[in-house]
Design a protein around this motif. Structure first.
Motif, PDB file in Angstrom:
ATOM      1  N   GLN A   1      -0.872  -1.208 -11.213  1.00 34.33           N
ATOM      2  CA  GLN A   1      -0.394  -1.195  -9.828  1.00 34.33           C
ATOM      3  C   GLN A   1       0.513  -0.008  -9.501  1.00 34.33           C
ATOM      4  O   GLN A   1       0.850   0.195  -8.335  1.00 34.33           O
ATOM      5  CB  GLN A   1       0.360  -2.500  -9.521  1.00 34.33           C
ATOM      6  N   GLY A   2       0.911   0.762 -10.501  1.00 34.27           N
ATOM      7  CA  GLY A   2       1.792   1.891 -10.214  1.00 34.27           C
ATOM      8  C   GLY A   2       2.575   2.300 -11.439  1.00 34.27           C
ATOM      9  O   GLY A   2       2.381   1.781 -12.540  1.00 34.27           O
ATOM     10  N   LYS A   3       3.469   3.255 -11.247  1.00 40.08           N
ATOM     11  CA  LYS A   3       4.302   3.758 -12.336  1.00 40.08           C
ATOM     12  C   LYS A   3       5.354   2.694 -12.686  1.00 40.08           C
ATOM     13  O   LYS A   3       6.030   2.171 -11.804  1.00 40.08           O
ATOM     14  CB  LYS A   3       4.980   5.055 -11.880  1.00 40.08           C
ATOM     15  N   VAL A   4       5.457   2.373 -13.970  1.00 38.73           N
ATOM     16  CA  VAL A   4       6.359   1.317 -14.421  1.00 38.73           C
ATOM     17  C   VAL A   4       7.467   1.908 -15.293  1.00 38.73           C
ATOM     18  O   VAL A   4       7.204   2.691 -16.211  1.00 38.73           O
ATOM     19  CB  VAL A   4       5.593   0.235 -15.222  1.00 38.73           C
ATOM     20  N   TYR A   5       8.697   1.533 -14.974  1.00 44.76           N
ATOM     21  CA  TYR A   5       9.865   1.915 -15.762  1.00 44.76           C
ATOM     22  C   TYR A   5      10.466   0.637 -16.342  1.00 44.76           C
ATOM     23  O   TYR A   5      10.558  -0.374 -15.646  1.00 44.76           O
ATOM     24  CB  TYR A   5      10.897   2.635 -14.893  1.00 44.76           C
ATOM     25  N   VAL A   6      10.885   0.705 -17.593  1.00 47.83           N
ATOM     26  CA  VAL A   6      11.349  -0.494 -18.296  1.00 47.83           C
ATOM     27  C   VAL A   6      12.779  -0.299 -18.774  1.00 47.83           C
ATOM     28  O   VAL A   6      13.156   0.789 -19.219  1.00 47.83           O
ATOM     29  CB  VAL A   6      10.416  -0.790 -19.498  1.00 47.83           C
ATOM     30  N   ALA A   7      13.556  -1.367 -18.674  1.00 44.91           N
ATOM     31  CA  ALA A   7      14.875  -1.428 -19.310  1.00 44.91           C
ATOM     32  C   ALA A   7      14.894  -2.649 -20.227  1.00 44.91           C
ATOM     33  O   ALA A   7      14.382  -3.705 -19.854  1.00 44.91           O
ATOM     34  CB  ALA A   7      15.973  -1.538 -18.267  1.00 44.91           C
TER      35      ALA A   7
ATOM     36  N   ASN B   1       0.808  -1.217   0.000  1.00 49.53           N
ATOM     37  CA  ASN B   1       0.000   0.000   0.000  1.00 49.53           C
ATOM     38  C   ASN B   1       0.843   1.271   0.000  1.00 49.53           C
ATOM     39  O   ASN B   1       0.305   2.365   0.063  1.00 49.53           O
ATOM     40  CB  ASN B   1      -0.926   0.011   1.228  1.00 49.53           C
ATOM     41  N   CYS B   2       2.169   1.135  -0.048  1.00 49.50           N
ATOM     42  CA  CYS B   2       3.057   2.298   0.007  1.00 49.50           C
ATOM     43  C   CYS B   2       3.283   2.865  -1.398  1.00 49.50           C
ATOM     44  O   CYS B   2       2.851   2.295  -2.391  1.00 49.50           O
ATOM     45  CB  CYS B   2       4.390   1.889   0.619  1.00 49.50           C
ATOM     46  N   GLU B   3       3.971   4.012  -1.449  1.00 45.24           N
ATOM     47  CA  GLU B   3       4.391   4.562  -2.733  1.00 45.24           C
ATOM     48  C   GLU B   3       5.401   3.586  -3.341  1.00 45.24           C
ATOM     49  O   GLU B   3       6.342   3.170  -2.668  1.00 45.24           O
ATOM     50  CB  GLU B   3       5.045   5.933  -2.519  1.00 45.24           C
ATOM     51  N   LYS B   4       5.179   3.223  -4.594  1.00 43.87           N
ATOM     52  CA  LYS B   4       6.070   2.234  -5.205  1.00 43.87           C
ATOM     53  C   LYS B   4       6.418   2.605  -6.638  1.00 43.87           C
ATOM     54  O   LYS B   4       5.597   3.162  -7.356  1.00 43.87           O
ATOM     55  CB  LYS B   4       5.476   0.828  -5.120  1.00 43.87           C
ATOM     56  N   GLN B   5       7.638   2.281  -7.008  1.00 47.73           N
ATOM     57  CA  GLN B   5       8.111   2.459  -8.372  1.00 47.73           C
ATOM     58  C   GLN B   5       8.531   1.092  -8.889  1.00 47.73           C
ATOM     59  O   GLN B   5       9.371   0.424  -8.277  1.00 47.73           O
ATOM     60  CB  GLN B   5       9.282   3.441  -8.388  1.00 47.73           C
ATOM     61  N   ILE B   6       7.919   0.688  -9.985  1.00 46.54           N
ATOM     62  CA  ILE B   6       8.135  -0.655 -10.521  1.00 46.54           C
ATOM     63  C   ILE B   6       9.141  -0.549 -11.667  1.00 46.54           C
ATOM     64  O   ILE B   6       8.917   0.184 -12.634  1.00 46.54           O
ATOM     65  CB  ILE B   6       6.797  -1.251 -11.005  1.00 46.54           C
ATOM     66  N   VAL B   7      10.257  -1.269 -11.529  1.00 47.00           N
ATOM     67  CA  VAL B   7      11.321  -1.214 -12.534  1.00 47.00           C
ATOM     68  C   VAL B   7      11.540  -2.638 -13.061  1.00 47.00           C
ATOM     69  O   VAL B   7      11.906  -3.537 -12.303  1.00 47.00           O
ATOM     70  CB  VAL B   7      12.635  -0.656 -11.941  1.00 47.00           C
ATOM     71  N   LEU B   8      11.303  -2.820 -14.351  1.00 49.68           N
ATOM     72  CA  LEU B   8      11.345  -4.164 -14.936  1.00 49.68           C
ATOM     73  C   LEU B   8      12.400  -4.235 -16.028  1.00 49.68           C
ATOM     74  O   LEU B   8      12.466  -3.371 -16.916  1.00 49.68           O
ATOM     75  CB  LEU B   8       9.971  -4.524 -15.522  1.00 49.68           C
TER      76      LEU B   8
END
Length: 202
Positions: free
Chosen positions: A150-156, A128-135
């Motif tokens: 589910q949240g902001k997603v950053y991709v590499a 439930n916290c602030e989350k940054q998703i990095v995949l």
């Protein structure tokens, strides 16, 4: 030690969601009820010549309907056997196994690399916290629609075909991201690099 169960699970549905990557929903009597984010199951082949089970992480848990979702890559004969199975087929599974993720409600990185990406989805749903998703992907993306809910997603991607060219740390630096806690699943070199990053950034 957490309780584990051996049961015959029934395939609800299965589909190929990227090249050689499959999503399989299984109905279970006990495992779904007791599973938590970050755990895995051992899946046994029906072909008697392959005795050892395949460990596959749990991608999603549906406690209400008693189901778990496994997302896996075909990497050998065992997973190739699973990929050819259809709705109604049965698989012997043991689980839930492993400790799962200890949850801390702090600003978090959720970092997945390759086939370490699927178990981050259930965690993203539960935190439930602030989350940054990095995949981090080799090239072809998968599960993106689910993660974006589910949240902001950053991709590499290794080939630069989407997001940042390079690895998850390159994406973190390029987007000037920060967090207080890191949840991660992926190949050992990625985890080693994240451990060093965590130490450098307290």
């Amino acid at each position: 030690m957490a309780e584990k169960f051996e049961e015959t699970a029934i395939i609800i549905r299965q589909e190929e969601i990227a090249d050689d990557i499959y999503s399989m929903w299984l109905h279970t009597d006990q495992i779904a009820a007791h599973a938590k984010a970050g755990q895995f199951v051992s899946v046994y082949c029906n072909d008697g010549s392959r005795l050892l089970p395949r460990p596959i992480s749990i991608c999603e848990i549906d406690k209400k309907d008693g189901a778990i979702r496994l997302v896996y890559r075909v990497a050998g004969k065992g997973t190739a056997e699973f990929s050819g199975m259809h709705t109604g087929a049965q698989l012997r599974i043991v689980g839930p196994l492993g400790n799962g993720f200890p949850k801390k409600e702090k600003k978090a990185f959720l970092i997945g690399g390759g086939i370490g990406i699927p178990p981050m989805l259930q965690l993203a749903k539960e935190l439930n916290c602030e989350k940054q998703i990095v995949l981090g992907f080799r090239d072809e993306l998968f599960l993106m629609d689910e993660f974006k809910k589910q949240g902001k997603v950053y991709v590499a991607t290794e080939d630069g075909s989407a997001g940042t060219e390079g690895n998850v740390l390159d994406a973190i630096r390029e987007n000037a991201l920060d967090a207080e806690v890191i949840y991660a699943c992926g190949p050992t070199p990625m985890l080693r690099a994240l451990k060093n990053y965590a130490a450098e950034n307290n």
